[in-house]
Scaffold this motif. Structure first.
Motif, PDB file in Angstrom:
ATOM      1  N   ASN A  22       0.788  -1.186  -0.064  1.00 46.21           N
ATOM      2  CA  ASN A  22       0.163  -0.065  -0.310  1.00 46.21           C
ATOM      3  C   ASN A  22       0.840   1.267   0.006  1.00 46.21           C
ATOM      4  OD1 ASN A  22      -2.428  -1.605   0.060  1.00 46.21           O
ATOM      5  ND2 ASN A  22      -2.285  -1.632   2.138  1.00 46.21           N
ATOM      6  N   VAL A  23       1.882   1.057  -0.750  1.00 49.51           N
ATOM      7  CA  VAL A  23       2.756   2.571  -0.885  1.00 49.51           C
ATOM      8  C   VAL A  23       1.875   3.224  -1.947  1.00 49.51           C
ATOM      9  CG1 VAL A  23       4.808   3.284  -1.698  1.00 49.51           C
ATOM     10  CG2 VAL A  23       4.825   1.213  -0.226  1.00 49.51           C
ATOM     11  N   THR A  24       2.128   4.586  -1.744  1.00 50.99           N
ATOM     12  CA  THR A  24       1.149   5.478  -2.509  1.00 50.99           C
ATOM     13  C   THR A  24       2.659   6.418  -3.144  1.00 50.99           C
ATOM     14  OG1 THR A  24      -0.720   5.701  -1.258  1.00 50.99           O
ATOM     15  CG2 THR A  24      -0.148   7.424  -2.961  1.00 50.99           C
ATOM     16  N   LEU A  25       2.647   6.386  -4.612  1.00 52.65           N
ATOM     17  CA  LEU A  25       3.483   7.076  -5.353  1.00 52.65           C
ATOM     18  C   LEU A  25       2.812   8.318  -6.183  1.00 52.65           C
ATOM     19  CD1 LEU A  25       5.293   4.262  -6.830  1.00 52.65           C
ATOM     20  CD2 LEU A  25       5.931   5.579  -4.865  1.00 52.65           C
ATOM     21  N   HIS A  26       2.999   9.676  -5.634  1.00 50.16           N
ATOM     22  CA  HIS A  26       2.521  10.812  -6.093  1.00 50.16           C
ATOM     23  C   HIS A  26       3.165  11.413  -7.025  1.00 50.16           C
ATOM     24  CE1 HIS A  26      -0.184  14.010  -5.808  1.00 50.16           C
ATOM     25  NE2 HIS A  26       0.947  15.001  -5.573  1.00 50.16           N
ATOM     26  N   GLU A  27       2.655  11.849  -8.100  1.00 44.97           N
ATOM     27  CA  GLU A  27       3.202  12.780  -9.190  1.00 44.97           C
ATOM     28  C   GLU A  27       4.486  12.024  -9.749  1.00 44.97           C
ATOM     29  OE1 GLU A  27       2.257  15.770 -10.417  1.00 44.97           O
ATOM     30  OE2 GLU A  27       0.558  15.720  -8.977  1.00 44.97           O
ATOM     31  N   HIS A  28       4.225  10.813 -10.168  1.00 47.04           N
ATOM     32  CA  HIS A  28       5.484  10.087 -10.829  1.00 47.04           C
ATOM     33  C   HIS A  28       5.588  10.145 -12.265  1.00 47.04           C
ATOM     34  CE1 HIS A  28       2.406   7.199 -12.125  1.00 47.04           C
ATOM     35  NE2 HIS A  28       1.834   7.146 -10.689  1.00 47.04           N
ATOM     36  N   GLY A  29       4.406  10.907 -12.957  1.00 45.89           N
ATOM     37  CA  GLY A  29       4.349  11.001 -14.401  1.00 45.89           C
ATOM     38  C   GLY A  29       4.323   9.495 -14.926  1.00 45.89           C
ATOM     39  N   GLU A  30       4.969   9.121 -16.049  1.00 46.31           N
ATOM     40  CA  GLU A  30       4.842   7.989 -16.619  1.00 46.31           C
ATOM     41  C   GLU A  30       6.115   6.896 -16.153  1.00 46.31           C
ATOM     42  OE1 GLU A  30       4.937   8.268 -20.956  1.00 46.31           O
ATOM     43  OE2 GLU A  30       3.765  10.132 -20.897  1.00 46.31           O
ATOM     44  N   SER A  31       6.847   7.038 -15.307  1.00 49.35           N
ATOM     45  CA  SER A  31       7.530   6.125 -14.715  1.00 49.35           C
ATOM     46  C   SER A  31       7.992   6.681 -13.211  1.00 49.35           C
ATOM     47  CB  SER A  31       8.959   6.127 -15.426  1.00 49.35           C
ATOM     48  OG  SER A  31       9.772   7.181 -15.318  1.00 49.35           O
ATOM     49  N   TYR A  32       8.557   5.540 -12.477  1.00 54.31           N
ATOM     50  CA  TYR A  32       8.869   5.718 -11.126  1.00 54.31           C
ATOM     51  C   TYR A  32      10.520   6.209 -11.037  1.00 54.31           C
ATOM     52  CZ  TYR A  32       4.849   3.553 -10.303  1.00 54.31           C
ATOM     53  OH  TYR A  32       3.339   3.150 -10.431  1.00 54.31           O
ATOM     54  N   ARG A  33      11.060   6.504 -12.120  1.00 53.68           N
ATOM     55  CA  ARG A  33      12.817   6.667 -12.121  1.00 53.68           C
ATOM     56  C   ARG A  33      13.148   7.556 -10.864  1.00 53.68           C
ATOM     57  NH1 ARG A  33      10.407   9.919 -16.174  1.00 53.68           N
ATOM     58  NH2 ARG A  33      11.050  12.033 -16.273  1.00 53.68           N
ATOM     59  N   ASN A  34      12.289   8.478 -10.534  1.00 52.87           N
ATOM     60  CA  ASN A  34      12.828   9.504  -9.486  1.00 52.87           C
ATOM     61  C   ASN A  34      13.076   8.644  -7.860  1.00 52.87           C
ATOM     62  OD1 ASN A  34      13.102  11.708 -10.936  1.00 52.87           O
ATOM     63  ND2 ASN A  34      11.084  12.614 -10.268  1.00 52.87           N
ATOM     64  N   LEU A  35      12.693   7.269  -8.147  1.00 51.14           N
ATOM     65  CA  LEU A  35      12.931   6.511  -6.701  1.00 51.14           C
ATOM     66  C   LEU A  35      14.083   5.690  -6.880  1.00 51.14           C
ATOM     67  CD1 LEU A  35      11.675   5.636  -3.702  1.00 51.14           C
ATOM     68  CD2 LEU A  35      10.183   4.078  -5.178  1.00 51.14           C
ATOM     69  N   SER A  36      14.931   5.645  -5.977  1.00 50.41           N
ATOM     70  CA  SER A  36      15.931   4.757  -5.728  1.00 50.41           C
ATOM     71  C   SER A  36      16.028   4.315  -4.300  1.00 50.41           C
ATOM     72  CB  SER A  36      17.307   5.652  -5.831  1.00 50.41           C
ATOM     73  OG  SER A  36      18.418   4.927  -5.929  1.00 50.41           O
ATOM     74  N   ILE A  37      16.135   2.945  -4.129  1.00 50.39           N
ATOM     75  CA  ILE A  37      15.917   2.308  -2.719  1.00 50.39           C
ATOM     76  C   ILE A  37      17.228   1.372  -2.639  1.00 50.39           C
ATOM     77  CG2 ILE A  37      15.003   0.874  -1.144  1.00 50.39           C
ATOM     78  CD1 ILE A  37      12.349   1.696  -2.476  1.00 50.39           C
ATOM     79  N   GLY A  38      18.126   1.667  -1.801  1.00 55.85           N
ATOM     80  CA  GLY A  38      19.369   0.716  -1.408  1.00 55.85           C
ATOM     81  C   GLY A  38      19.275  -0.401  -0.876  1.00 55.85           C
ATOM     82  N   ALA A  39      20.439  -0.932  -0.685  1.00 49.68           N
ATOM     83  CA  ALA A  39      20.508  -2.295  -0.171  1.00 49.68           C
ATOM     84  C   ALA A  39      20.122  -2.473   1.349  1.00 49.68           C
ATOM     85  CB  ALA A  39      21.696  -3.140  -0.412  1.00 49.68           C
ATOM     86  N   PHE A  40      19.537  -3.395   1.846  1.00 49.30           N
ATOM     87  CA  PHE A  40      18.984  -3.552   3.171  1.00 49.30           C
ATOM     88  C   PHE A  40      18.248  -2.283   3.700  1.00 49.30           C
ATOM     89  CE2 PHE A  40      23.170  -5.523   2.325  1.00 49.30           C
ATOM     90  CZ  PHE A  40      23.072  -6.592   2.492  1.00 49.30           C
ATOM     91  N   SER A  41      17.553  -1.855   2.753  1.00 49.43           N
ATOM     92  CA  SER A  41      16.347  -0.738   3.231  1.00 49.43           C
ATOM     93  C   SER A  41      15.186  -1.351   3.207  1.00 49.43           C
ATOM     94  CB  SER A  41      16.693   0.468   2.246  1.00 49.43           C
ATOM     95  OG  SER A  41      17.838   1.014   2.599  1.00 49.43           O
ATOM     96  N   HIS A  42      14.246  -0.773   3.809  1.00 48.90           N
ATOM     97  CA  HIS A  42      12.888  -1.210   4.059  1.00 48.90           C
ATOM     98  C   HIS A  42      11.822   0.125   3.963  1.00 48.90           C
ATOM     99  CE1 HIS A  42       9.321  -3.227   5.579  1.00 48.90           C
ATOM    100  NE2 HIS A  42       9.198  -1.917   6.617  1.00 48.90           N
ATOM    101  N   VAL A  43      10.768  -0.109   3.280  1.00 47.03           N
ATOM    102  CA  VAL A  43       9.825   1.099   3.377  1.00 47.03           C
ATOM    103  C   VAL A  43       8.529   0.275   3.724  1.00 47.03           C
ATOM    104  CG1 VAL A  43       8.352   2.426   1.635  1.00 47.03           C
ATOM    105  CG2 VAL A  43      10.844   2.135   1.216  1.00 47.03           C
ATOM    106  N   GLY A  44       8.029   0.856   4.655  1.00 45.38           N
ATOM    107  CA  GLY A  44       6.921   0.266   5.512  1.00 45.38           C
ATOM    108  C   GLY A  44       5.574   0.386   4.864  1.00 45.38           C
ATOM    109  N   ARG A  45       4.479  -0.145   5.320  1.00 50.11           N
ATOM    110  CA  ARG A  45       3.047  -0.046   4.695  1.00 50.11           C
ATOM    111  C   ARG A  45       2.581   1.421   4.945  1.00 50.11           C
ATOM    112  NH1 ARG A  45       0.129  -4.794   5.822  1.00 50.11           N
ATOM    113  NH2 ARG A  45       1.365  -6.394   6.493  1.00 50.11           N
ATOM    114  N   GLU A  46       1.748   1.663   3.798  1.00 51.66           N
ATOM    115  CA  GLU A  46       0.994   2.889   3.666  1.00 51.66           C
ATOM    116  C   GLU A  46       2.031   4.229   3.765  1.00 51.66           C
ATOM    117  OE1 GLU A  46      -2.211   3.000   6.298  1.00 51.66           O
ATOM    118  OE2 GLU A  46      -2.459   0.899   6.090  1.00 51.66           O
ATOM    119  N   VAL A  47       3.126   4.107   2.985  1.00 53.27           N
ATOM    120  CA  VAL A  47       3.997   5.073   2.967  1.00 53.27           C
ATOM    121  C   VAL A  47       3.744   5.870   1.700  1.00 53.27           C
ATOM    122  CG1 VAL A  47       6.375   5.944   2.573  1.00 53.27           C
ATOM    123  CG2 VAL A  47       5.871   3.973   4.330  1.00 53.27           C
ATOM    124  N   PHE A  48       3.592   7.527   1.816  1.00 54.04           N
ATOM    125  CA  PHE A  48       3.377   8.281   0.641  1.00 54.04           C
ATOM    126  C   PHE A  48       4.814   8.698  -0.067  1.00 54.04           C
ATOM    127  CE2 PHE A  48       2.457  12.263  -1.233  1.00 54.04           C
ATOM    128  CZ  PHE A  48       1.257  12.121  -1.846  1.00 54.04           C
TER     129      PHE A  48
END
Length: 78
Positions: A22-48
């Motif tokens: 349930n991650v919400t990605l806002h204003e992403h246009g046509e791709s998610y190229r503005n998002l980078s997540i590194g090794a051993f990182s965690h993004v929790g539930r319902e993050v905007f």
């Protein structure tokens, strides 16, 4: 969720931990190229995530459940 994000342009390290659900990605246009997540990182539930500008979540970072990361603010005109 990680596979879908990568398929649409996000840079997610293969050793990143779970993303979402349930991650919400806002204003992403046509791709998610503005998002980078590194090794051993965690993004929790319902993050905007506001992808108007680049978001880099470095290695070994945790973004807690229901967090909001904004990259811009539009207060409108008076």
């Amino acid at each position: 969720i990680k596979e879908v994000l990568v398929r649409h342009g996000a840079a997610i390290h293969p050793e990143a931990w779970p993303v979402g659900p349930n991650v919400t990605l806002h204003e992403h246009g046509e791709s998610y190229r503005n998002l980078s997540i590194g090794a051993f990182s965690h993004v929790g539930r319902e993050v905007f995530l506001d992808l108007t500008d680049r978001i880099v979540i470095e290695d070994s970072v945790s973004v807690g459940m229901r967090s909001i990361i904004l990259t811009h603010m539009n207060v409108g005109e008076y």
